[in-house]
Design an enzyme around this catalytic site. Structure first.
Site, PDB file in Angstrom:
ATOM      1  N   ASN A  90       0.826  -1.210   0.000  1.00 61.93           N
ATOM      2  CA  ASN A  90       0.000   0.000   0.000  1.00 61.93           C
ATOM      3  C   ASN A  90       0.859   1.258   0.000  1.00 61.93           C
ATOM      4  O   ASN A  90       1.885   1.319   0.671  1.00 61.93           O
ATOM      5  CB  ASN A  90      -0.931   0.007   1.215  1.00 61.93           C
ATOM      6  CG  ASN A  90      -1.878  -1.181   1.198  1.00 61.93           C
ATOM      7  OD1 ASN A  90      -2.011  -1.831   0.162  1.00 61.93           O
ATOM      8  ND2 ASN A  90      -2.514  -1.465   2.302  1.00 61.93           N
ATOM      9  N   ASP A 113      -0.636   4.265   0.630  1.00 63.07           N
ATOM     10  CA  ASP A 113      -1.498   5.296   1.244  1.00 63.07           C
ATOM     11  C   ASP A 113      -0.944   5.909   2.530  1.00 63.07           C
ATOM     12  O   ASP A 113      -1.476   6.916   3.012  1.00 63.07           O
ATOM     13  CB  ASP A 113      -2.909   4.745   1.476  1.00 63.07           C
ATOM     14  CG  ASP A 113      -2.932   3.463   2.312  1.00 63.07           C
ATOM     15  OD1 ASP A 113      -2.077   3.308   3.197  1.00 63.07           O
ATOM     16  OD2 ASP A 113      -3.821   2.621   2.075  1.00 63.07           O
ATOM     17  N   HIS A 148       5.975  -0.743  -2.529  1.00 62.76           N
ATOM     18  CA  HIS A 148       5.467  -0.031  -3.714  1.00 62.76           C
ATOM     19  C   HIS A 148       5.578   1.484  -3.561  1.00 62.76           C
ATOM     20  O   HIS A 148       4.923   2.235  -4.287  1.00 62.76           O
ATOM     21  CB  HIS A 148       4.012  -0.430  -4.012  1.00 62.76           C
ATOM     22  CG  HIS A 148       3.880  -1.821  -4.563  1.00 62.76           C
ATOM     23  ND1 HIS A 148       2.674  -2.405  -4.874  1.00 62.76           N
ATOM     24  CD2 HIS A 148       4.831  -2.747  -4.879  1.00 62.76           C
ATOM     25  CE1 HIS A 148       2.887  -3.638  -5.342  1.00 62.76           C
ATOM     26  NE2 HIS A 148       4.183  -3.863  -5.342  1.00 62.76           N
ATOM     27  N   CYS A 168      11.917  13.912  -8.449  1.00 61.42           N
ATOM     28  CA  CYS A 168      12.198  14.607  -9.701  1.00 61.42           C
ATOM     29  C   CYS A 168      12.811  13.615 -10.702  1.00 61.42           C
ATOM     30  O   CYS A 168      13.767  12.921 -10.371  1.00 61.42           O
ATOM     31  CB  CYS A 168      13.166  15.765  -9.461  1.00 61.42           C
ATOM     32  SG  CYS A 168      13.657  16.572 -10.998  1.00 61.42           S
ATOM     33  N   CYS A 179      16.642  15.451 -11.564  1.00 66.29           N
ATOM     34  CA  CYS A 179      17.788  15.391 -10.634  1.00 66.29           C
ATOM     35  C   CYS A 179      17.635  14.305  -9.570  1.00 66.29           C
ATOM     36  O   CYS A 179      18.561  14.063  -8.794  1.00 66.29           O
ATOM     37  CB  CYS A 179      17.997  16.753  -9.972  1.00 66.29           C
ATOM     38  SG  CYS A 179      16.671  17.240  -8.842  1.00 66.29           S
ATOM     39  N   CYS A 225      15.615  21.992 -10.206  1.00 63.14           N
ATOM     40  CA  CYS A 225      16.132  21.860 -11.581  1.00 63.14           C
ATOM     41  C   CYS A 225      15.075  22.065 -12.660  1.00 63.14           C
ATOM     42  O   CYS A 225      15.404  22.057 -13.854  1.00 63.14           O
ATOM     43  CB  CYS A 225      16.818  20.500 -11.765  1.00 63.14           C
ATOM     44  SG  CYS A 225      15.667  19.142 -11.985  1.00 63.14           S
ATOM     45  N   GLY A 273      -5.400  -8.917   2.974  1.00 62.01           N
ATOM     46  CA  GLY A 273      -5.972  -7.908   2.089  1.00 62.01           C
ATOM     47  C   GLY A 273      -5.275  -7.733   0.763  1.00 62.01           C
ATOM     48  O   GLY A 273      -5.280  -6.643   0.205  1.00 62.01           O
ATOM     49  N   SER A 314      -4.901  -9.411  -3.267  1.00 60.23           N
ATOM     50  CA  SER A 314      -5.417 -10.391  -4.226  1.00 60.23           C
ATOM     51  C   SER A 314      -4.311 -11.341  -4.672  1.00 60.23           C
ATOM     52  O   SER A 314      -4.571 -12.325  -5.361  1.00 60.23           O
ATOM     53  CB  SER A 314      -6.020  -9.676  -5.442  1.00 60.23           C
ATOM     54  OG  SER A 314      -5.040  -8.847  -6.036  1.00 60.23           O
ATOM     55  N   ASN A 324      -8.615 -12.557   4.352  1.00 62.75           N
ATOM     56  CA  ASN A 324      -9.195 -11.982   3.137  1.00 62.75           C
ATOM     57  C   ASN A 324     -10.630 -12.509   3.016  1.00 62.75           C
ATOM     58  O   ASN A 324     -10.846 -13.708   3.169  1.00 62.75           O
ATOM     59  CB  ASN A 324      -8.367 -12.429   1.903  1.00 62.75           C
ATOM     60  CG  ASN A 324      -8.643 -11.584   0.674  1.00 62.75           C
ATOM     61  OD1 ASN A 324      -9.792 -11.312   0.345  1.00 62.75           O
ATOM     62  ND2 ASN A 324      -7.588 -11.170  -0.005  1.00 62.75           N
TER      63      ASN A 324
HETATM   64  N1  APR Z   1     -10.205  -6.923   4.563  1.00 63.98           N
HETATM   65  C1  APR Z   1      -9.305  -7.755   3.972  1.00 63.98           C
HETATM   66  N2  APR Z   1      -9.236  -7.943   2.648  1.00 63.98           N
HETATM   67  C2  APR Z   1     -10.101  -7.247   1.880  1.00 63.98           C
HETATM   68  C3  APR Z   1     -11.061  -6.364   2.422  1.00 63.98           C
HETATM   69  C4  APR Z   1     -11.104  -6.215   3.837  1.00 63.98           C
HETATM   70  N3  APR Z   1     -11.962  -5.415   4.440  1.00 63.98           N
HETATM   71  N4  APR Z   1     -11.765  -5.834   1.393  1.00 63.98           N
HETATM   72  C5  APR Z   1     -11.265  -6.366   0.257  1.00 63.98           C
HETATM   73  N5  APR Z   1     -10.259  -7.223   0.549  1.00 63.98           N
HETATM   74  C6  APR Z   1      -9.413  -8.009  -0.358  1.00 63.98           C
HETATM   75  C7  APR Z   1     -10.026  -8.358  -1.690  1.00 63.98           C
HETATM   76  O1  APR Z   1     -10.764  -9.566  -1.591  1.00 63.98           O
HETATM   77  C8  APR Z   1      -8.801  -8.509  -2.576  1.00 63.98           C
HETATM   78  O2  APR Z   1      -8.318  -9.838  -2.542  1.00 63.98           O
HETATM   79  O3  APR Z   1      -8.303  -7.203  -0.658  1.00 63.98           O
HETATM   80  C9  APR Z   1      -7.764  -7.611  -1.905  1.00 63.98           C
HETATM   81  C10 APR Z   1      -7.415  -6.359  -2.681  1.00 63.98           C
HETATM   82  O4  APR Z   1      -6.777  -6.734  -3.858  1.00 63.98           O
HETATM   83  P1  APR Z   1      -6.195  -5.652  -4.886  1.00 63.98           P
HETATM   84  O5  APR Z   1      -7.200  -4.589  -5.112  1.00 63.98           O
HETATM   85  O6  APR Z   1      -5.720  -6.409  -6.068  1.00 63.98           O
HETATM   86  O7  APR Z   1      -4.984  -4.993  -4.077  1.00 63.98           O
HETATM   87  P2  APR Z   1      -3.481  -5.495  -3.939  1.00 63.98           P
HETATM   88  O8  APR Z   1      -3.404  -6.963  -3.835  1.00 63.98           O
HETATM   89  O9  APR Z   1      -2.877  -4.682  -2.860  1.00 63.98           O
HETATM   90  O10 APR Z   1      -2.878  -5.053  -5.340  1.00 63.98           O
HETATM   91  C11 APR Z   1      -1.494  -5.201  -5.554  1.00 63.98           C
HETATM   92  O11 APR Z   1      -1.651  -3.994  -7.609  1.00 63.98           O
HETATM   93  O12 APR Z   1      -2.331  -2.265  -8.990  1.00 63.98           O
HETATM   94  C12 APR Z   1      -1.368  -2.718  -8.134  1.00 63.98           C
HETATM   95  O13 APR Z   1       0.239  -1.337  -7.166  1.00 63.98           O
HETATM   96  C13 APR Z   1      -1.077  -1.791  -6.973  1.00 63.98           C
HETATM   97  O14 APR Z   1      -0.158  -2.368  -4.814  1.00 63.98           O
HETATM   98  C14 APR Z   1      -1.160  -2.689  -5.759  1.00 63.98           C
HETATM   99  C15 APR Z   1      -0.978  -4.068  -6.366  1.00 63.98           C
END
Ligand code: APR
Length: 248
Positions: A110, A112, A127, A135, A138, A158, A195, A197, A221
């Site tokens: 993340n 954020d 990430h 920049c 530079c 720069c 959390g 995918s 998840n």
């Molecule tokens: N608690 C836990 N998991 C959750 C929740 C929750 N409340 N809500 C959703 N999820 C799960 C979803 O089921 C999904 O499997 O979080 C996951 C989010 O997956 P992505 O949106 O693919 O996020 P991520 O795995 O962090 O993506 C990886 O992809 O686009 C790039 O750079 C971006 O860092 C990111 C990377």
């Protein structure tokens, strides 16, 4: 697969809590889902950012070279959205673990900044971070929380283009954060994957790396992922609810 009974889930949680409590070194990998309960949009899934926009047109060095203004408009929109979000119970539970686990690392995909806002310090942001800008001329990097009035913003030193301090598709991970993550994955006894995918490399391979060495792998998840099958325990719930139970 049938939904496990309430008793089975409670039994699995008791076992997982014990693994976490008794392990000497603990690693946690988080993804966008951990910030979902804070109101930060995830990338995939029905409401995901990549449902509405194409990652190739926004999150690649090529997209930035072609249209830095458009890329920056999207990042400024995301920065504004995240600015209004606060850490949730999952972030707080992860920050609190640092006080009780001497050998701990939180590896996050993340950008954020919510883990840091919750108090996490043993943190590898593989990430990058959406609040840093760099920049392209530079290489100067700085923290910038405010909005930019002119997009794309330019370097005060720069005059080069500033870019968001995040890792785009096709780019290398920051060396230090990635090195810390690798070291921890080579020694942790327990890895919690929450959390994510688990489809974006290299983090998508971290669970398998830890598992191969004999670490216990726990997934948090609501949905099944490509790594679910190798996990020793899976908790199908929200990280804001499951992580406090697991780490508390
Ligand atoms: N608690 C836990 N998991 C959750 C929740 C929750 N409340 N809500 C959703 N999820 C799960 C979803 O089921 C999904 O499997 O979080 C996951 C989010 O997956 P992505 O949106 O693919 O996020 P991520 O795995 O962090 O993506 C990886 O992809 O686009 C790039 O750079 C971006 O860092 C990111 C990377």
């Amino acid at each position: 697969m049938d939904k496990p009974s309430r008793e089975a889930v409670a039994g699995a949680m008791d076992a997982a809590v014990k693994w976490v409590r008794e392990c000497r070194s603990l690693c946690v990998l988080t993804g966008a889902g951990v910030s979902a309960e804070s109101g930060v949009p995830t990338f995939r899934g029905p409401e995901g950012l990549w449902k509405r926009r194409d990652p190739v047109s926004l999150a690649t060095p090529e997209a930035f070279a072609e249209d830095p203004k458009e890329v920056w408009e999207w990042y400024q929109w995301r920065r504004r959205k995240i600015r209004g979000c606060a850490p949730n119970a999952g972030h707080r539970a992860l920050a609190a673990v640092e006080a009780v686990k001497p050998d701990f690392l939180l590896v996050t995909q993340n950008v954020d900044g919510l883990h840091r806002a919750a108090g996490s310090r043993r943190l590898a942001e593989i990430h990058g971070n959406i609040w840093t800008v760099r920049c392209v001329g530079c290489g100067a990097e700085r923290y910038e929380q405010g909005d930019f009035t002119d997009l794309p913003p330019r370097c005060g030193a720069c005059g080069g283009l500033l870019r968001p301090g995040v890792v785009w598709f096709g780019e290398m991970l920051p060396r230090e954060a990635s090195g810390e993550a690798m070291e921890m994955l080579s020694r942790c006894e327990v890895l919690i994957v929450a959390g994510t995918s688990a489809v974006v490399a290299p983090a998508s391979g971290y669970a398998a790396m830890a598992k191969r060495r004999g670490a216990r792998v726990i997934e948090v998840n609501p949905d099944e992922t490509p790594v679910s099958g190798i996990c020793d325990a899976t908790f199908r719930g929200k990280s804001g609810e499951v992580l406090p139970a697991l780490l508390g």
